[in-house]
Design an enzyme around this catalytic site. Structure first.
Site, short mmCIF file in Angstrom:
data_model
loop_
_atom_site.label_atom_id
_atom_site.label_comp_id
_atom_site.label_asym_id
_atom_site.label_seq_id
_atom_site.Cartn_x
_atom_site.Cartn_y
_atom_site.Cartn_z
N LYS A 48 34.78 -30.14 -57.06
CA LYS A 48 35.98 -30.79 -56.55
C LYS A 48 35.74 -31.62 -55.29
CE LYS A 48 39.10 -29.53 -59.55
NZ LYS A 48 40.18 -30.36 -60.06
N SER A 282 34.90 -19.93 -64.39
CA SER A 282 35.08 -21.08 -65.29
C SER A 282 33.72 -21.61 -65.76
CB SER A 282 35.89 -22.19 -64.63
OG SER A 282 35.22 -22.71 -63.51
#
Ligand SMILES: Cc1ncc(COP(=O)(O)O)c(C=O)c1O
Length: 322
Positions: A48, A282
């Site tokens: 991110k 994830s």
């Protein structure tokens, strides 16, 4: 001053260009290769950072963000960490709004990086570590309120094209370059869908035969058209059961895969033990889904996945208990 080759002006320029590593140990029993992009090696320990940089620099370029203006965003921790780094260096005050359901080390890291962190209570009945779409809606309402009160710029990761562009302009082309362009299939656990959208667009532009799959939690596979029976899954950072993700390009979705909490956790632990890759839930979900693809329709093919963030972000959870 004389410029020194290889010296970067700030940590912002250290974002991206992460290594691509073959998971030969995990994939040894199957026919096919899994290539993993080690996004936890970014300065904020997640993929991110890329979108934080792109969203802020796009807004600077368009005039949407004024010098010294406050930046606000709803985050599960990773986007907020990236924004804390980028805003801190560039001189924008940053407010991160996060659910109390996300692990506490994320909040600590954002404040250490100079962010103001506002934690929002979960819905009654939601468990810590299990952030649902309903929990996220409460965070959204708080975010909207703070943006209004502070006349802030909202670094809206669910809507702004910077999220897509970061992966379309950088992550995707890096994968193509590092793999010699030989990727048959890509799969990705979707939160905002920005990573999937940007990488799939770049990979398909390079080779239209590349197939791209969305990964969702078992029991919350809403994008695949499934019913949401298990909104409070363990795979932090996505699987919010939001039917409409504005950044997703439906034509680029070749199929959908489901991963259970147990498989995501097992694969995350295997990544650490067998490959020396210390990642979060994830990332395990992505690798488990890639294994499914290589064992079914994509035998003898090459899959690529992102290792989204660092296992350090989950030390307060039971991910590493065994
Ligand atoms: C750890 C982790 N994995 C996966 C995702 C999902 O990525 P995207 O929002 O690009 O779909 C996120 C997003 O915040 C994340 O933090």
């Amino acid at each position: 001053m004389t410029s020194i080759s290889g010296l970067l002006p700030s940590a912002i320029e250290a974002i991206g260009n992460t290594p691509l590593v073959e998971l030969s140990r995990i994939a040894r029993a199957i026919d096919g290769r899994i290539l993993a992009k080690l996004e936890y090696l970014n300065p904020g320990y997640s993929k991110k950072d890329r979108i934080a940089r792109q969203i802020i620099e796009d807004a600077e370029a368009s005039g949407g963000l004024k010098p010294g203006q406050t930046v606000v965003e709803l985050t599960s921790g990773n986007t907020g960490t990236g924004l804390a780094i980028v805003c801190g260096i560039k001189g924008y005050p940053f407010v991160a709004v996060m659910s109390k359901g996300n692990s506490i080390e994320r909040a600590r890291m954002m404040s250490a990086l100079g962010a103001e962190v506002i934690l929002v209570d979960q819905q009654p009945g939601s468990a810590p570590g299990q952030v649902s779409g309903a929990d996220l809606e409460l965070v959204e309402q708080e975010t909207i309120k703070i943006v209004r009160e502070r006349q802030a710029f909202r670094a809206d990761q669910f809507r702004l094209q910077g999220n897509f562009r970061a992966h379309y302009l950088n992550t995707g082309p890096e994968i193509i370059r590092q793999s010699g362009g030989k990727i048959d299939v890509f799969c990705d656990f979707a939160g905002t869908g920005g990573t999937f959208a940007g990488c799939a667009a770049a990979l398909k532009e390079h080779n239209p035969q590349t197939k791209c799959f969305i990964v969702e939690p078992e029991g919350a596979a809403i994008l695949a058209g499934g019913a949401v029976t298990y909104p409070n899954h363990r795979i932090q950072g996505g699987g919010y059961a939001m039917a409409n993700l504005p950044l997703l390009i439906r034509d680029h979705i070749d199929g959908y895969l489901k991963v259970s909490d147990a498989r995501a956790i097992e694969m995350t632990r295997r990544l650490a033990r067998e490959e020396g890759i210390f990642a979060g839930f994830s990332s395990g979900a992505n690798v488990a889904a890639a294994m499914d693809l290589l064992q079914t329709s994509f035998k003898n093919k090459t899959a690529v996945v992102l290792i989204c963030d660092s296992g350090l972000k989950y030390l307060s959870t039971d991910l590493w208990e065994k």
